[in-house]
Write a protein that holds these residues in place. Sequence first.
Motif, PDB file in Angstrom:
ATOM      1  N   VAL A   1       0.736  -1.286   0.049  1.00  0.00           N
ATOM      2  CA  VAL A   1      -0.040   0.149  -0.001  1.00  0.00           C
ATOM      3  C   VAL A   1       1.089   1.353  -0.085  1.00  0.00           C
ATOM      4  CG1 VAL A   1      -1.737   1.325   1.155  1.00  0.00           C
ATOM      5  CG2 VAL A   1      -1.971  -1.537   1.338  1.00  0.00           C
ATOM      6  N   VAL A   2       0.810   2.078  -1.068  1.00  0.00           N
ATOM      7  CA  VAL A   2       1.575   3.242  -1.073  1.00  0.00           C
ATOM      8  C   VAL A   2       0.642   4.532  -0.784  1.00  0.00           C
ATOM      9  CG1 VAL A   2       2.921   4.690  -2.446  1.00  0.00           C
ATOM     10  CG2 VAL A   2       3.098   2.563  -2.998  1.00  0.00           C
TER      11      VAL A   2
ATOM     12  N   VAL B   1       0.794  14.812   6.079  1.00  0.00           N
ATOM     13  CA  VAL B   1       0.960  13.931   7.463  1.00  0.00           C
ATOM     14  C   VAL B   1       0.056  12.665   7.338  1.00  0.00           C
ATOM     15  CG1 VAL B   1       0.245  14.313   9.954  1.00  0.00           C
ATOM     16  CG2 VAL B   1       1.192  16.236   8.788  1.00  0.00           C
ATOM     17  N   TYR B   2       0.456  11.794   7.957  1.00  0.00           N
ATOM     18  CA  TYR B   2      -0.261  10.404   8.129  1.00  0.00           C
ATOM     19  C   TYR B   2      -0.686  10.345   9.526  1.00  0.00           C
ATOM     20  CZ  TYR B   2      -1.085   5.481   7.716  1.00  0.00           C
ATOM     21  OH  TYR B   2      -1.740   4.341   7.471  1.00  0.00           O
ATOM     22  N   ASP B   3      -1.889  11.023   9.409  1.00  0.00           N
ATOM     23  CA  ASP B   3      -2.651  11.090  10.931  1.00  0.00           C
ATOM     24  C   ASP B   3      -3.245   9.870  11.237  1.00  0.00           C
ATOM     25  OD1 ASP B   3      -4.912  11.354   9.691  1.00  0.00           O
ATOM     26  OD2 ASP B   3      -4.882  13.778   9.743  1.00  0.00           O
ATOM     27  N   MET B   4      -4.032   9.986  12.533  1.00  0.00           N
ATOM     28  CA  MET B   4      -4.932   8.913  13.008  1.00  0.00           C
ATOM     29  C   MET B   4      -6.058   8.576  12.058  1.00  0.00           C
ATOM     30  SD  MET B   4      -3.580   7.210  15.677  1.00  0.00           S
ATOM     31  CE  MET B   4      -5.213   6.617  16.572  1.00  0.00           C
ATOM     32  N   ASP B   5      -6.477   9.424  11.522  1.00  0.00           N
ATOM     33  CA  ASP B   5      -7.658   9.089  10.715  1.00  0.00           C
ATOM     34  C   ASP B   5      -7.065   8.470   9.762  1.00  0.00           C
ATOM     35  OD1 ASP B   5     -10.128   9.613   9.460  1.00  0.00           O
ATOM     36  OD2 ASP B   5      -9.601  11.138   8.270  1.00  0.00           O
ATOM     37  N   ASP B   6      -5.988   8.834   8.851  1.00  0.00           N
ATOM     38  CA  ASP B   6      -5.483   7.953   7.687  1.00  0.00           C
ATOM     39  C   ASP B   6      -5.289   6.621   8.086  1.00  0.00           C
ATOM     40  OD1 ASP B   6      -5.573  10.320   6.040  1.00  0.00           O
ATOM     41  OD2 ASP B   6      -3.770  10.929   7.113  1.00  0.00           O
ATOM     42  N   ALA B   7      -4.590   6.293   9.393  1.00  0.00           N
ATOM     43  CA  ALA B   7      -4.004   5.231   9.705  1.00  0.00           C
ATOM     44  C   ALA B   7      -5.393   4.409  10.048  1.00  0.00           C
ATOM     45  CB  ALA B   7      -3.133   5.484  11.075  1.00  0.00           C
ATOM     46  N   THR B   8      -6.504   5.170  10.837  1.00  0.00           N
ATOM     47  CA  THR B   8      -7.576   4.264  11.079  1.00  0.00           C
ATOM     48  C   THR B   8      -8.159   3.390   9.740  1.00  0.00           C
ATOM     49  OG1 THR B   8      -7.813   5.432  13.145  1.00  0.00           O
ATOM     50  CG2 THR B   8      -9.947   4.401  12.503  1.00  0.00           C
TER      51      THR B   8
ATOM     52  N   LEU C   1       5.195   4.734   2.770  1.00  0.00           N
ATOM     53  CA  LEU C   1       4.850   6.164   2.986  1.00  0.00           C
ATOM     54  C   LEU C   1       5.906   7.228   2.188  1.00  0.00           C
ATOM     55  CD1 LEU C   1       4.015   5.242   6.156  1.00  0.00           C
ATOM     56  CD2 LEU C   1       2.347   6.850   5.834  1.00  0.00           C
ATOM     57  N   VAL C   2       5.372   7.697   1.115  1.00  0.00           N
ATOM     58  CA  VAL C   2       6.185   8.382   0.234  1.00  0.00           C
ATOM     59  C   VAL C   2       5.888  10.045   0.359  1.00  0.00           C
ATOM     60  CG1 VAL C   2       7.090   8.726  -2.071  1.00  0.00           C
ATOM     61  CG2 VAL C   2       6.251   6.464  -1.233  1.00  0.00           C
TER      62      VAL C   2
END
Length: 670
Positions: A321-322, A368-375, A397-398
Amino acid sequence: MDWITHEEDVWFDFRGSSPNQLVSGRYYKGTVDGFADFGVFVDLSPGVTGLLHRSELDRRLESLDWDPGDTVFVQVKNVRDNGNVDLAWSIRQTGDEFRGARIHDPDGDADGEAIEADGDDGDDDSGPVRQTPTPRDEALNGDDTEHGDAEASTTDAEASTTDADAAAADTADLDRVDVDSLDDRVGETVRLEGEIVGVRQTSGPTVFELRDASGAVDCAAFVEAGVRAYPDVEVGSIVRLDGEVERRYDELQVETEALSILSDDEAATVERRLADALTAEARPESVTTLVESDAVDAVADDLIDAAETIRRAVLESRPVVVRHAATADGYVAGAAIERAVLPLIRAEHAAADAEYHYFTRRPLEESVYDMDDATNDVTRMLQDRDRHDEKLPLVLLVGTGSTVESSDGLGLLGIYGARRVVVDAEVADAAVADDCEAIVNPGLAGADAADLSTGTLAATLAATVDSDVRDDLVHLPAVSYWGDAPETYVDLAAEAGYDADRTRELREAIALEAYYQSYEDKRELITDLLFEDAGGLAGHVSEQFRQKLDAEVDTATANIETREEGDLTVEVLDTDAYTHRFDFPPTALLLDELGRRRDADLIVGVGTDECYLRAAAAVDVRGVASDAADRVEDAGITAASVRDGRIEFLSGRRDAAVDAVVAAAADRLA
């Protein structure tokens, strides 16, 4: 009659006139009527048509080798109150794969009659005859004897054991072969040993994806329609599998005859074989460079480690997953990785649609890879694990995830065991290294990366992952720079046939498409633009980009407030009031363009509860936010994204917060 009890082993020729006469669960012969985005329409009789929805297929709709008028076999799943017929997939697509054929004639006298080989069904190609079951038939379909027969009182479990023993006896003398040899073994019964890397239950068979040291292949095991075969076999099981190699719709598949889980020394031998092959194949010997670069040289070992992790994921049948920013640079970086990984997936997996299962690009709205994205990612990967027995993915994560603002999101992935690799040419925090398996960042390696874009770094990584695609990537660095690209990359692109005008058009076209439907990967469109376009598509989209951007810049320029802070000129734009907030260009891109066109020392774009900083010189965004927070303690001022220059505050203290941010930034730039 025994065929009534075992209708799942029989196909029917429907001669009725109403959908309500169909029997749910039965397999019927039909004719392909047409295709839609959501599935296939199949005629079961004149005037009775059903829908085989794409979600019922065991492959992608696009990979079906069906044409209108083709004879197919489907299962009736449901007949709705309005007469709509829901169909399910049948793994058996020729009459002789069933163990009988019957007429379903609810209005006539022929109902239930057998269809013999001489064509009693009126169709020359439909003549499967009811045959005495072979041991292989029994292993696939179960016992077919009359339940009332005293000699047939064996339980299903006993019959299954007997069939499995018979199948094992038939294949006891087989020698192990490699998956990559199956193309030359169609029609043969073979033995495979390897790891189960995927399990999916279809409406017909259970499909196991088996990987050995040479590749992966789908293996279908059938006991009863929709029933899980070999329930003890799971993802990660080390197995021995015997079966017949077949080719279905141009894809290799093994029809499983016997499957057993290996243990102890046998399992250890297979695991060593897989591990040795994996290590030998996964790690590149060196970085495949595009041009000479001190910044790239500084992270050579990191690039090799990252390339090995990506290649290993492919070889392990682990989804990749990119995640990249929805910007031109982000899309160039993500597309470069995609260009390298897809050929490896195609080479590794026999299924034609494997690249859609094992590779995904998901753009991010910001860096920013935040909690919303990670969730969202964790939810998807757990669903795929539970529903399809997929392995947890490698998340690459690029141009994002490189600062501590992403630590919470990265940490959530880590809790669930997903692997994480971060690649970013720009700002990065050393602490992020603790939140991922690998980070590639020249700044952390002590190199000056001022002239290195993330697109350039990712293109170098992609070439290292698969050196065969290097020549496809050489123009990408020049596309990824908004300012003046380094001369070496301009020359490299020109040598490949991409002059300055064309790389500009590509950059602008990608930026426009990155905005619209920014949460979609747009795989085919981005591929057409970056790799297949002869100039027409990019030029057309680029013209729209320029018109929209110029109009917005003109509007913004007319409404900029100019302030003098000491010796500095500061320009403030109320982006809520003087931009089209839900149309192109996004705020960050507009402010970047204003920064390129205007002579201000500092430009501040102000929204409802956030502002963006653009400065002629480097500015410490975290430092500015901290200083401003000290000036106005009740405004909730905090750095939200260092890479994007974004600072957040409470909307109720907007004016005071903006004044504090402007003053703090001016002090640090003075």
